[in-house]
Design an enzyme around this catalytic site. Structure first.
Site: not given
Length: 268
Positions: A44, A250
């Site tokens: 990711s 993230h």
């Protein structure tokens, strides 16, 4: 005296020529990387989860047009660009479903993988929901995995990349530290934040060693993210996001363009 001046003059000329040659070789290497095919592999952090602007055809892989591979390709126009990085990917997933585009014409490969193998999501869940001692115990388990199991898993992936794309320059991209320490910050305790940062360093050290052993380049993003961690006041990382839980911890779009892209561009 004359001989000394002459020697100094010749030395200066040779040094200038050497620097010019080095610059030419660096420029040539960059041109070769841009001129051949580029394949972006990984998890990711490479697909761009957290950056938004996801490509609809990528489905649950959440590939973003604001992720560093996409941004680099747009700026350098490689002959081909294949973006197979996928949210949640582990080393086994890279081997099973991401290596198809690699071939003898591939000149550049990027990859970030290992965090999911080490249990990144479970570490953060434990540290957010449970006690300091539970968090530190879970991190210790993750570190033990990095020591005992992850190196062999990375070797399989890195060897497969070299076998399928023997001419490629491969950049293994690492992970940032999550938290700015020494500041007043709501949420996790200082002990948890310190331990999580230590775990990121531990994983990056393992990735850098395996990359070096395979002749790959390690792209260390910890420097570019310094001052932009969670609790910094200028974070390039999402903290816990209850509206979109998968984006938690993230990089934001700014983290991809300001944190990852410069490191990858320099390493490529």
């Amino acid at each position: 005296m004359r001989r000394s001046r002459f020697t100094a003059y010749v030395t200066s000329l040779l040094l200038a020529a050497g620097l010019a040659l080095t610059g030419a070789m660096t420029a040539q290497a960059s041109q070769l990387a841009a001129g051949g095919g580029y394949v972006a592999l990984g998890d990711s952090y490479s697909s761009g989860v957290g950056a938004g602007s996801y490509v609809s055809s990528s489905g649950s892989c959440d590939r973003s047009t604001k992720a560093y591979p996409y941004l680099w390709a747009a700026a350098h126009s490689p002959s081909t660009f294949d973006f197979t990085a996928c949210s949640g990917a582990r080393t086994g997933d890279v081997l099973a479903s991401q290596l198809g585009p690699l071939n003898s014409a591939t000149s550049l490969v990027s990859i970030s993988v290992g965090g999911n193998d080490a249990g990144f999501a479970d570490v953060m869940t434990t540290c957010v929901l449970q006690s300091d001692s539970s968090c530190l115990t879970r991190i210790a388990t993750a570190k033990a995995y990095v020591d005992s199991t992850l190196p062999a898993q990375l070797d399989k992936v890195y060897s497969a990349i070299s076998a399928k794309a023997p001419a490629a320059h491969v950049v293994v991209v690492g992970y940032p530290r999550f938290y700015k320490l020494g500041t007043t910050c709501l949420g996790l305790s200082a002990a948890k934040r310190t331990a999580i940062n230590g775990a990121a360093d531990y994983l990056d050290s393992a990735l850098a060693k395996r990359a070096a052993d395979h002749g790959f380049t390690f792209g260390d993003v910890r420097t570019t993210f310094t001052g932009h961690e969670i609790c910094s006041g200028s974070s390039w990382l999402h903290s816990l996001n209850l509206l979109n839980i998968t984006e938690s911890y993230h990089p934001t779009a700014a983290g991809q363009s300001g944190g990852y892209l410069p490191v990858f561009t320099s390493a490529a």
